[in-house]
Write an enzyme that holds these catalytic residues in place. Structure first.
Site, PDB file in Angstrom:
ATOM      1  CB  SER A 242     -52.873  53.911  66.504  1.00 21.59           C
ATOM      2  OG  SER A 242     -53.345  53.085  67.428  1.00 21.59           O
ATOM      3  CB  VAL A 243     -53.065  59.619  63.964  1.00 19.72           C
ATOM      4  CG1 VAL A 243     -52.350  60.688  63.670  1.00 19.72           C
ATOM      5  CG2 VAL A 243     -53.701  58.746  62.863  1.00 19.72           C
TER       6      VAL A 243
END
Length: 578
Positions: A301-302
């Site tokens: 999810s970065v």
């Protein structure tokens, strides 16, 4: 007996004369023949003696004029000895690598009388010299052979006491790294001939050091120290916190990067497990790979940070828009869902703070695949990172970039990049929108701007600073907060792929952060491979492990880097506007 008268007659005298003449004539003839051959034999004998004595004399002269040094190989060795490498220092002048003198053991097989005795005595000091390979070297007819490069002073003393003919020592330059493994993946290492074979040591050879060594110009007097961009104090802190994290979360590896957002300078970079460059054999172990630049991973999810910046930069999405996240997305037998879904429409800040896969995927499809590819290319996520370090891996991209790939890539699955690529792209989010290649050499802000490329507007960069700070206050990054500093960031938890399938109990967690968010100066990225939940906790997500590690790193390095804290600042203080 009486003589007869006839014996004295002329006839008798003539007869006697004829009988005796041949004998006398023969005697005189042989004597003259022998006298005539004597000078030739004498001359020949004298010539032979002169040749033999001349050869002996020439050999004596040759031996008298000969140096006591071992053959032409020794000369080559001496040339290698004079070659040096420049000292490497950090940005503050702290020594990172230097040359020291070390003895090396050699042999002159022609001077060895008893090979068995030499082998037996040498192996009593150094057992590794008792091999058949060493025996074959000593039994040859070479004038010079190496037996062992870079032995210890104690070994030299013990072998010297043995008094073995044909065994000697040469003093060579040896590369020494005072910090041991502290910055091993950055510095790299050299071989026994002082040639760089990894890291910045290898890079320097490509910049002319190897040529200077080849032509004899590389000496300790001519080599000036070369400064790197790293701060060894920050480097030590990052490595120390990573080692503690591995122990605390029972992980198999960890990565940490500190990057100056305005210059692209790598202030610190560590990948553990690592190795001691003073023991080069450790670098060959697979687990000691430089994961920061030579490993590629799905960052999870970065990547939503990049996807939201992409959406805002397109102009088709604003901070006030909402996205439908009421139900999962189903496509081609796959389902895209949220980990903790709210099952309702979400504003763009809510998509970011609640890390909605559904919301991010829907925005990406609205913008289209070409725009996604174009924006990710701007951020340097689709090609190999350009920097001095030789060990840099290329990203792994989907073979077919279709709708499903586009949606999963938007939240960090289906694309693998290096942690360094992630940190560099993260810097562009907060530095005003400039893509700056990372460097391990000092660089001023003015120098960086000459090659910097604008990849997004300042307005979008300001909006991303707001979202990153918001997530550290109200979202998954709350455990990254540091009193006195405005920290912002985005977590990422990705399941690892084993035998082509995602495995739920093997994760790689990351936290991409920056500080201080009111005027960002540094990006800090931490990735932990396969962390386990702490005792008493049920989750091993990034918010519970990588975020706290980032907090500890920032708290320790910020004063070192001259970032002044706001003593009265509330930890939950938000940016005024975006």
């Amino acid at each position: 007996m009486t003589a007869d008268a006839s014996d004295f007659s002329p006839l008798a005298a003539s007869a006697r004369s004829r009988l005796h003449t041949p004998r006398v004539t023969s005697f005189v003839s042989n004597s003259m023949s022998e006298d005539a051959g004597t000078p030739g034999r004498v001359i020949m004998a004298m010539a032979m003696f002169m040749f033999v004595y001349g050869a002996i004399a020439l050999r004596l002269i040759d031996l008298g004029m000969a140096d006591e040094t071992p053959s032409s190989a020794y000369i080559g060795a001496q040339q290698a000895i004079t070659a040096s490498r420049p000292d490497l220092v950090d940005r503050n002048g702290e020594l990172l690598a230097t040359d020291i003198k070390a003895p090396s053991l050699y042999a002159e097989p022609r001077k060895i009388v008893d090979v068995d005795e030499v082998i037996d005595k040498l192996s009593s000091v150094m057992p590794e010299l008792g091999t058949e390979t060493i025996r074959n070297r000593l039994m040859g007819n070479a004038g010079f052979v190496w037996l062992k490069r870079e032995i210890t002073p104690r070994q030299r003393e013990e072998i010297h006491r043995l008094g073995l003919p044909g065994i000697g020592f040469l003093t060579e330059n040896r590369r020494f790294f005072p910090g041991g493994p502290t910055a091993s993946h950055i510095l790299g290492l050299v071989n026994v001939d002082e040639q760089g074979i990894a890291g910045m040591e290898k890079y320097l050879d490509g910049q002319g050091i190897a040529d200077l060594q080849k032509f004899g110009f590389a000496t300790s007097q001519s080599m000036k120290p070369i400064a790197l961009s790293i701060d060894v104090r920050a480097q030590h802190v990052v490595r120390d916190e990573l080692l503690k994290a591995i122990d605390r979360y029972q992980a198999i590896a960890a990565i940490g990067i500190v990057l100056d957002v305005h210059t692209g300078e790598v202030v610190a970079m560590s990948s553990v497990p690592d190795f001691d460059p003073n023991d080069p054999a450790e670098a060959l172990k697979p687990e000691n790979l430089n994961r920061a630049t030579a490993g590629v991973y799905e960052m999870g999810s970065v990547f939503k940070s990049f996807s939201l910046a992409m959406a805002l930069e397109s102009g088709k999405v604003s901070m006030d828009d909402t996205v439908d996240a009421t139900k999962p997305i189903r496509m081609g037998g796959f389902t895209i869902n949220d980990f903790h879904g709210l099952h309702r429409p979400l504003t763009l800040p809510e998509v970011f703070v609640h890390s909605s896969n559904i919301g991010t995927a829907r925005m990406t499809m609205e913008l289209g695949i070409p725009w996604q590819q174009e924006f990710f290319r701007r951020l340097g996520l689709l090609e190999r990172t350009r920097t001095e370090l030789p060990e840099v891996a290329a990203p792994l991209l989907p073979s077919k970039w279709g709708d499903l790939s586009a949606m999963t890539i938007s939240y960090g699955h289906g694309i693998s990049v290096t942690p360094m690529q992630t940190a560099v792209a993260g810097a562009a989010l907060v530095n005003g929108g400039y893509m700056i290649d990372p460097t391990f050499l000092p660089r001023t802000r003015e120098e960086a701007q000459k090659t910097a490329v604008r990849v997004m507007s300042k307005r979008v960069s300001d909006q991303m600073r707001y979202l990153l700070r918001l997530n550290a206050v109200k979202g998954s990054g709350r455990n990254a907060r540091v009193p006195g500093y405005m920290v912002g960031g985005k977590t990422g938890t990705s399941e690892k792929i084993v035998n082509g399938r995602y495995v739920h109990d093997k994760r790689r967690n990351s936290f991409l952060s920056a500080f201080p968010m009111d005027d960002p100066r540094y990006v800090v990225l931490v990735t932990i491979d396969e962390p386990k939940p702490e005792e008493g906790k049920h989750y091993a997500t990034a918010g519970y492990n990588t975020a706290p590690v980032v907090s500890k790193i920032i708290a320790r390095i910020a004063p070192m880097l001259g970032v002044v804290p706001h003593v009265t600042e509330d930890s939950d203080k938000m940016l005024v506007s975006y």
